[in-house]
Scaffold this motif. Sequence first.
Motif, short mmCIF file in Angstrom:
data_model
loop_
_atom_site.label_atom_id
_atom_site.label_comp_id
_atom_site.label_asym_id
_atom_site.label_seq_id
_atom_site.Cartn_x
_atom_site.Cartn_y
_atom_site.Cartn_z
N ALA A 65 2.16 -12.97 25.01
CA ALA A 65 3.07 -11.91 25.46
C ALA A 65 2.32 -10.61 25.68
CB ALA A 65 4.19 -11.71 24.43
N ALA A 66 1.38 -10.28 24.76
CA ALA A 66 0.59 -9.06 24.92
C ALA A 66 -0.27 -9.13 26.17
CB ALA A 66 -0.28 -8.85 23.69
N ALA A 67 -0.85 -10.30 26.44
CA ALA A 67 -1.67 -10.46 27.64
C ALA A 67 -0.83 -10.29 28.90
CB ALA A 67 -2.36 -11.82 27.63
N ALA A 68 0.36 -10.89 28.89
CA ALA A 68 1.24 -10.77 30.05
C ALA A 68 1.64 -9.31 30.27
CB ALA A 68 2.48 -11.64 29.85
N SER A 69 1.95 -8.60 29.19
CA SER A 69 2.32 -7.19 29.30
C SER A 69 1.17 -6.36 29.85
CB SER A 69 2.75 -6.64 27.93
OG SER A 69 3.91 -7.28 27.47
N ARG A 70 -0.04 -6.63 29.37
CA ARG A 70 -1.20 -5.87 29.85
C ARG A 70 -1.46 -6.15 31.33
NH1 ARG A 70 -5.67 -3.62 27.58
NH2 ARG A 70 -4.19 -2.97 25.97
N LEU A 71 -1.37 -7.41 31.72
CA LEU A 71 -1.56 -7.75 33.13
C LEU A 71 -0.49 -7.11 33.99
CD1 LEU A 71 -2.64 -11.48 32.83
CD2 LEU A 71 -4.04 -9.58 33.62
N LEU A 72 0.71 -7.04 33.46
CA LEU A 72 1.79 -6.39 34.19
C LEU A 72 1.44 -4.93 34.45
CD1 LEU A 72 4.79 -6.64 35.20
CD2 LEU A 72 5.45 -5.82 32.94
N ASP A 73 0.93 -4.25 33.41
CA ASP A 73 0.57 -2.84 33.55
C ASP A 73 -0.63 -2.66 34.48
OD1 ASP A 73 2.59 -2.22 31.81
OD2 ASP A 73 1.28 -2.10 30.06
N GLU A 74 -1.62 -3.56 34.36
CA GLU A 74 -2.85 -3.40 35.11
C GLU A 74 -2.69 -3.77 36.58
OE1 GLU A 74 -5.90 -2.34 34.15
OE2 GLU A 74 -5.04 -1.77 32.23
N GLU A 75 -1.91 -4.82 36.85
CA GLU A 75 -1.88 -5.37 38.20
C GLU A 75 -0.81 -4.74 39.08
OE1 GLU A 75 -4.10 -7.40 39.45
OE2 GLU A 75 -5.16 -7.28 37.56
N ALA A 94 6.70 -8.08 43.59
CA ALA A 94 7.09 -8.59 42.28
C ALA A 94 6.90 -10.10 42.20
CB ALA A 94 8.54 -8.22 41.99
N CYS A 95 7.29 -10.81 43.25
CA CYS A 95 7.10 -12.27 43.25
C CYS A 95 5.63 -12.63 43.16
CB CYS A 95 7.72 -12.86 44.53
SG CYS A 95 9.52 -12.86 44.57
N SER A 96 4.80 -11.90 43.91
CA SER A 96 3.36 -12.18 43.88
C SER A 96 2.78 -11.92 42.49
CB SER A 96 2.65 -11.30 44.92
OG SER A 96 1.25 -11.46 44.84
N ARG A 97 3.16 -10.78 41.91
CA ARG A 97 2.65 -10.45 40.58
C ARG A 97 3.14 -11.45 39.53
NH1 ARG A 97 -0.70 -8.53 43.08
NH2 ARG A 97 -1.05 -6.31 43.46
N LEU A 98 4.39 -11.86 39.66
CA LEU A 98 4.94 -12.84 38.74
C LEU A 98 4.14 -14.14 38.79
CD1 LEU A 98 7.22 -13.74 36.80
CD2 LEU A 98 8.48 -14.51 38.81
N THR A 99 3.85 -14.57 39.99
CA THR A 99 3.07 -15.81 40.15
C THR A 99 1.68 -15.66 39.55
OG1 THR A 99 4.25 -16.31 42.21
CG2 THR A 99 2.16 -17.46 41.83
N ASP A 100 1.04 -14.50 39.79
CA ASP A 100 -0.30 -14.26 39.24
C ASP A 100 -0.29 -14.29 37.71
OD1 ASP A 100 -1.37 -14.02 41.74
OD2 ASP A 100 -1.41 -11.83 41.75
N ILE A 101 0.65 -13.59 37.10
CA ILE A 101 0.66 -13.48 35.64
C ILE A 101 0.96 -14.81 34.99
CG2 ILE A 101 1.85 -12.42 33.68
CD1 ILE A 101 2.19 -9.91 35.41
N VAL A 102 1.94 -15.54 35.53
CA VAL A 102 2.29 -16.84 34.94
C VAL A 102 1.12 -17.82 35.07
CG1 VAL A 102 3.78 -18.86 35.20
CG2 VAL A 102 4.77 -16.58 35.23
#
Length: 625
Positions: free
Chosen positions: A57-67, A83-91
Amino acid sequence: EAGGQTDRETLEAGGQTDRDRKGIAVDDENESTGLDFDTESVPLVLDPGCGAGAFVAAAASRLLDEELPEADSATDGPPDAVACSRLTDIVAAVRGFDVSPTAVRASRLAVALAIRPLLEVIDERVRACPRIVLGDVVETTVDDAPLSGQRADVILANPPWLTWDALPERVKSRWRNGPIADPALDLFGREGAEARLGYANDDLSVPYAWTCLDRYLVDGGRAAFVLKRDLLTGPAGERIRRETLGARSITHDHVHDFGSLSPFSGVDAGAVLVTLRIGTGPETTPAADGIPATWWSAADDSAHSRTANEAAEGAGLFESPETMRRSFDRSPGRLVPADPTDPSSAWIREDAERRAIGESGYRIRHGVKDDAKAVYALDRATIERHGIEKTHVYPYLKSKHIVKYGLFGYDHHLVPQRQAGEENEAKLRDETPATYEYLHSHRQRLLERSSSWFEGGPFYSLFGLGQYTWADYKVVWCRLGFKPHFAVVSTVTDPLLGEQPVVPGDHCMFIGTDDEREANYLCGLLNSAPYQRCLRDISSGGKSSLSKSTVARLLLPEWAATPQQCRLAELSQLAHEIVPDHVDCSKRAYNQKTIPELESVQAEIDRTVEEFLAAHTGRDPRETE
């Protein structure tokens, strides 16, 4: 709650569960934690024992902030397509596995909650299931899900904190025949007597973490592990402190030491966060100059009181970097190997008291171990009820009995052998029939002891027993916890037993000698301020802080009856004469006492040891502070 593999057998073995863990969230621009994503592409992050999902969860949150790009002030958020692109990248980037189906579900939910801001701006249904699956470090390879052929750029893990001998036999067998079988990794190489003398308590977190590095981390990748603090100094952590893993190099980037703080509620062990990088071959690592470290400690009373109130309200002292900075003080520094020629030797603070580190001329012994206290521990009523002969009953020391320069009582214990494995069953039966009958009545209980320590010899065999046990004088201390109290023991005159030699118990370590002055010389050294400071610096502060491996690193020159050694012996003997006059009270009351005459003797011991060390190191004692 920080994760960690928690299968049923692990729980039964007494390991940490997700309920026991609070998250450690450390983040500072000058302090590496393994969460500092600065790659040009989205890094692949893996937690190979994700538990409740704190790290994924922390990694996903950080990637959300960074990307995510900054939202236009005229809009409520990023465009739907972004948002769809970022969602795909993070998952795709955040992956994990665990042996527990419950942990897998919890981690998936944790990731979903972390990326909720993206989900809120996506109008259409998007199929993007977090890549958290069932898996086991013993069997999962890089070709299996969730990695599916890709190595991770970052590993974040809180391995299970379980000693090897606490594991069920089936789990041990799987590790022996799996990761540990790879000789190139040298994950757990101790066998025989060496393993029995304490190394059998090596922690599963060590082969677990290094197996993850070897199998899952890409060359040049980074990792952050939450580990027991005593792995920095004890023999169980020797593998972690090395600079290579197989053919690859390891560079330790930073250590966060949480000391006496309690990141994990209900867990009586200190914690450290170790971050590192792995390379493709021999590289120059920072070990020679020291490893950057941060020591975390409780802040002043007012600040700590304020954060304690926050914790009571559910905020939690370790919930976020901001909360931790308000709650605790930080002290930067470096860790260096205690032995400069061996990077895998115990890591100590660069500014530690080191003059007392050196070669020991003495062999340290373990106290008597029986694993059946209900049988061997005796009281007067039991002795009289069974008619147990006093021949094999001895004054027995536990940790609570040892204070500096003296004893605070003792127990009675049955020691039916003079040496481990001694075949004396017939003699015991003939010469002390009541003692033999008592032991025989507990035969099944004794045979059920699972440790290999008791294999061979009679059914009542003991371990940690030999000629050294019966030395005329012994310098004893407790190996558990950090209570550096050393005392010389010999015999005591007991109202029930008469005069009998004192036997150190399972939680004790000792050095045996037949020379009273030699024993007192050693005791004076070990109780002196320079040696006490050194022990504080080189010990872990954990469960086995004063183990054989720790005390064996101290400079203990052999007895040669030099003037300084004789003076130390005289002072130590004087201290031993003072203490018995002050133990006629509770242990708590004794610990709160000030004994002026003892303090005066201790001050003279400290001065003598300063001169003693100066003679051995060539350093003026006035330069020590």
